[in-house]
Motif scaffolding. Structure first.
Motif, PDB file in Angstrom:
ATOM      1  N   GLN A   1     -10.200  15.708   5.976  1.00 44.48           N
ATOM      2  CA  GLN A   1      -9.054  16.532   5.610  1.00 44.48           C
ATOM      3  C   GLN A   1      -8.068  15.815   4.698  1.00 44.48           C
ATOM      4  O   GLN A   1      -7.060  16.403   4.279  1.00 44.48           O
ATOM      5  N   VAL A   2      -8.335  14.549   4.392  1.00 46.71           N
ATOM      6  CA  VAL A   2      -7.446  13.773   3.539  1.00 46.71           C
ATOM      7  C   VAL A   2      -7.640  14.184   2.089  1.00 46.71           C
ATOM      8  O   VAL A   2      -8.769  14.318   1.608  1.00 46.71           O
ATOM      9  N   GLN A   3      -6.548  14.386   1.398  1.00 47.74           N
ATOM     10  CA  GLN A   3      -6.565  14.671  -0.028  1.00 47.74           C
ATOM     11  C   GLN A   3      -5.771  13.607  -0.763  1.00 47.74           C
ATOM     12  O   GLN A   3      -4.690  13.212  -0.321  1.00 47.74           O
ATOM     13  N   LEU A   4      -6.304  13.162  -1.896  1.00 43.21           N
ATOM     14  CA  LEU A   4      -5.707  12.091  -2.674  1.00 43.21           C
ATOM     15  C   LEU A   4      -5.500  12.564  -4.100  1.00 43.21           C
ATOM     16  O   LEU A   4      -6.395  13.163  -4.696  1.00 43.21           O
ATOM     17  N   VAL A   5      -4.332  12.276  -4.659  1.00 43.69           N
ATOM     18  CA  VAL A   5      -4.005  12.668  -6.020  1.00 43.69           C
ATOM     19  C   VAL A   5      -3.447  11.467  -6.753  1.00 43.69           C
ATOM     20  O   VAL A   5      -2.381  10.956  -6.397  1.00 43.69           O
ATOM     21  N   GLU A   6      -4.163  11.024  -7.797  1.00 41.41           N
ATOM     22  CA  GLU A   6      -3.718   9.893  -8.602  1.00 41.41           C
ATOM     23  C   GLU A   6      -2.836  10.367  -9.747  1.00 41.41           C
ATOM     24  O   GLU A   6      -2.980  11.485 -10.244  1.00 41.41           O
ATOM     25  N   ALA A  24      -1.205  10.671  -0.842  1.00 38.01           N
ATOM     26  CA  ALA A  24      -2.178  11.031   0.175  1.00 38.01           C
ATOM     27  C   ALA A  24      -1.580  12.029   1.155  1.00 38.01           C
ATOM     28  O   ALA A  24      -0.460  11.839   1.634  1.00 38.01           O
ATOM     29  N   SER A  25      -2.329  13.062   1.447  1.00 44.59           N
ATOM     30  CA  SER A  25      -1.918  14.011   2.469  1.00 44.59           C
ATOM     31  C   SER A  25      -2.367  13.526   3.839  1.00 44.59           C
ATOM     32  O   SER A  25      -3.382  12.833   3.965  1.00 44.59           O
ATOM     33  N   GLY A  26      -1.615  13.907   4.860  1.00 45.99           N
ATOM     34  CA  GLY A  26      -1.959  13.520   6.214  1.00 45.99           C
ATOM     35  C   GLY A  26      -0.731  13.138   7.012  1.00 45.99           C
ATOM     36  O   GLY A  26       0.324  12.832   6.445  1.00 45.99           O
ATOM     37  N   ARG A  27      -0.883  13.163   8.307  1.00 47.25           N
ATOM     38  CA  ARG A  27       0.237  12.857   9.189  1.00 47.25           C
ATOM     39  C   ARG A  27       0.371  11.379   9.493  1.00 47.25           C
ATOM     40  O   ARG A  27       1.472  10.870   9.677  1.00 47.25           O
ATOM     41  N   THR A  28      -0.765  10.696   9.577  1.00 49.63           N
ATOM     42  CA  THR A  28      -0.744   9.268   9.827  1.00 49.63           C
ATOM     43  C   THR A  28      -1.973   8.624   9.192  1.00 49.63           C
ATOM     44  O   THR A  28      -3.053   9.217   9.154  1.00 49.63           O
ATOM     45  N   SER A  71       0.059  -1.825  -3.258  1.00 57.64           N
ATOM     46  CA  SER A  71       1.097  -1.710  -2.247  1.00 57.64           C
ATOM     47  C   SER A  71       1.115  -0.293  -1.696  1.00 57.64           C
ATOM     48  O   SER A  71       0.417   0.587  -2.205  1.00 57.64           O
ATOM     49  N   ARG A  72       1.911  -0.082  -0.663  1.00 61.77           N
ATOM     50  CA  ARG A  72       2.011   1.245  -0.069  1.00 61.77           C
ATOM     51  C   ARG A  72       3.446   1.548   0.307  1.00 61.77           C
ATOM     52  O   ARG A  72       4.238   0.641   0.570  1.00 61.77           O
ATOM     53  N   ASP A  73       3.765   2.824   0.328  1.00 65.37           N
ATOM     54  CA  ASP A  73       5.036   3.321   0.817  1.00 65.37           C
ATOM     55  C   ASP A  73       4.702   4.199   2.015  1.00 65.37           C
ATOM     56  O   ASP A  73       4.214   5.320   1.851  1.00 65.37           O
ATOM     57  N   THR A  74       4.941   3.700   3.205  1.00 69.14           N
ATOM     58  CA  THR A  74       4.542   4.422   4.410  1.00 69.14           C
ATOM     59  C   THR A  74       5.305   5.731   4.584  1.00 69.14           C
ATOM     60  O   THR A  74       4.776   6.689   5.140  1.00 69.14           O
ATOM     61  N   ALA A  75       6.549   5.782   4.120  1.00 68.02           N
ATOM     62  CA  ALA A  75       7.337   6.997   4.243  1.00 68.02           C
ATOM     63  C   ALA A  75       6.811   8.110   3.350  1.00 68.02           C
ATOM     64  O   ALA A  75       6.946   9.290   3.677  1.00 68.02           O
ATOM     65  N   LYS A  76       6.224   7.747   2.216  1.00 69.58           N
ATOM     66  CA  LYS A  76       5.733   8.727   1.256  1.00 69.58           C
ATOM     67  C   LYS A  76       4.225   8.935   1.320  1.00 69.58           C
ATOM     68  O   LYS A  76       3.694   9.758   0.568  1.00 69.58           O
ATOM     69  N   ASN A  77       3.539   8.201   2.189  1.00 67.00           N
ATOM     70  CA  ASN A  77       2.074   8.246   2.237  1.00 67.00           C
ATOM     71  C   ASN A  77       1.476   8.046   0.844  1.00 67.00           C
ATOM     72  O   ASN A  77       0.593   8.793   0.410  1.00 67.00           O
ATOM     73  N   THR A  78       1.959   7.039   0.163  1.00 63.86           N
ATOM     74  CA  THR A  78       1.567   6.785  -1.209  1.00 63.86           C
ATOM     75  C   THR A  78       1.170   5.328  -1.380  1.00 63.86           C
ATOM     76  O   THR A  78       1.822   4.440  -0.826  1.00 63.86           O
ATOM     77  N   VAL A  79       0.106   5.098  -2.123  1.00 64.05           N
ATOM     78  CA  VAL A  79      -0.288   3.749  -2.507  1.00 64.05           C
ATOM     79  C   VAL A  79      -0.103   3.595  -4.003  1.00 64.05           C
ATOM     80  O   VAL A  79      -0.209   4.564  -4.764  1.00 64.05           O
ATOM     81  N   TYR A  80       0.152   2.371  -4.421  1.00 58.33           N
ATOM     82  CA  TYR A  80       0.419   2.073  -5.813  1.00 58.33           C
ATOM     83  C   TYR A  80      -0.496   0.952  -6.284  1.00 58.33           C
ATOM     84  O   TYR A  80      -0.948   0.120  -5.499  1.00 58.33           O
ATOM     85  N   LEU A  81      -0.738   0.948  -7.562  1.00 61.05           N
ATOM     86  CA  LEU A  81      -1.422  -0.161  -8.195  1.00 61.05           C
ATOM     87  C   LEU A  81      -0.599  -0.567  -9.412  1.00 61.05           C
ATOM     88  O   LEU A  81      -0.607   0.131 -10.423  1.00 61.05           O
ATOM     89  N   GLN A  82       0.116  -1.668  -9.277  1.00 62.12           N
ATOM     90  CA  GLN A  82       0.871  -2.219 -10.389  1.00 62.12           C
ATOM     91  C   GLN A  82      -0.062  -3.092 -11.202  1.00 62.12           C
ATOM     92  O   GLN A  82      -0.616  -4.061 -10.688  1.00 62.12           O
TER      93      GLN A  82
END
Length: 119
Positions: A1-6, A24-28, A71-82
């Motif tokens: 059920q996870v959806q990812l959008v780059e 990323a979509s999802g609750r946890t 890195s990740r932002d747990t509040a936003k359910n988002t990962v980053y690639l710098q």
């Protein structure tokens, strides 16, 4: 059920920087690892970086170590690639992926975002 959008791809000159995002979509995501992969024309998909959601441990391919940071932002359910000090050989479609952290494979994939580095 996870959806990812780059997002965040684009064109940049060699030596420049870009920051990719993966929403990323999802609750946890406490049981997940998230990774970045890339695929250049005529090449197989290549691992770039990985992060364990819980705790934030990271791992990088040798080709990008020291230049890229995941890195990740747990509040936003988002990962980053710098991506810094970009090279023409970094040109590829970059994909975000997610999977249970104890598995080697990734179960969910985003649609990809193009990164083009000119010399």
């Amino acid at each position: 059920q996870v959806q990812l959008v780059e997002s965040g791809g684009g064109s940049v000159q060699a030596g420049g920087s870009l920051r990719l995002s993966c929403a990323a979509s999802g609750r946890t995501f406490s049981r997940y690892a998230m990774g970045w992969f890339r695929q250049a024309p005529g090449k197989e998909r290549e691992f770039v970086a990985r992060i364990i959601w819980s705790g934030g441990s990271t791992y990088y391919a040798d080709s990008v170590k020291g230049r890229f940071t995941i890195s990740r932002d747990t509040a936003k359910n988002t990962v980053y690639l710098q991506m810094n000090s970009l090279k023409p050989e970094d040109t590829a479609v970059y994909y975000c992926a997610a999977g249970l952290f104890w598995n080697r494979d990734y179960d969910y994939w985003g649609q990809g975002t193009q990164v083009t580095v000119s010399s």
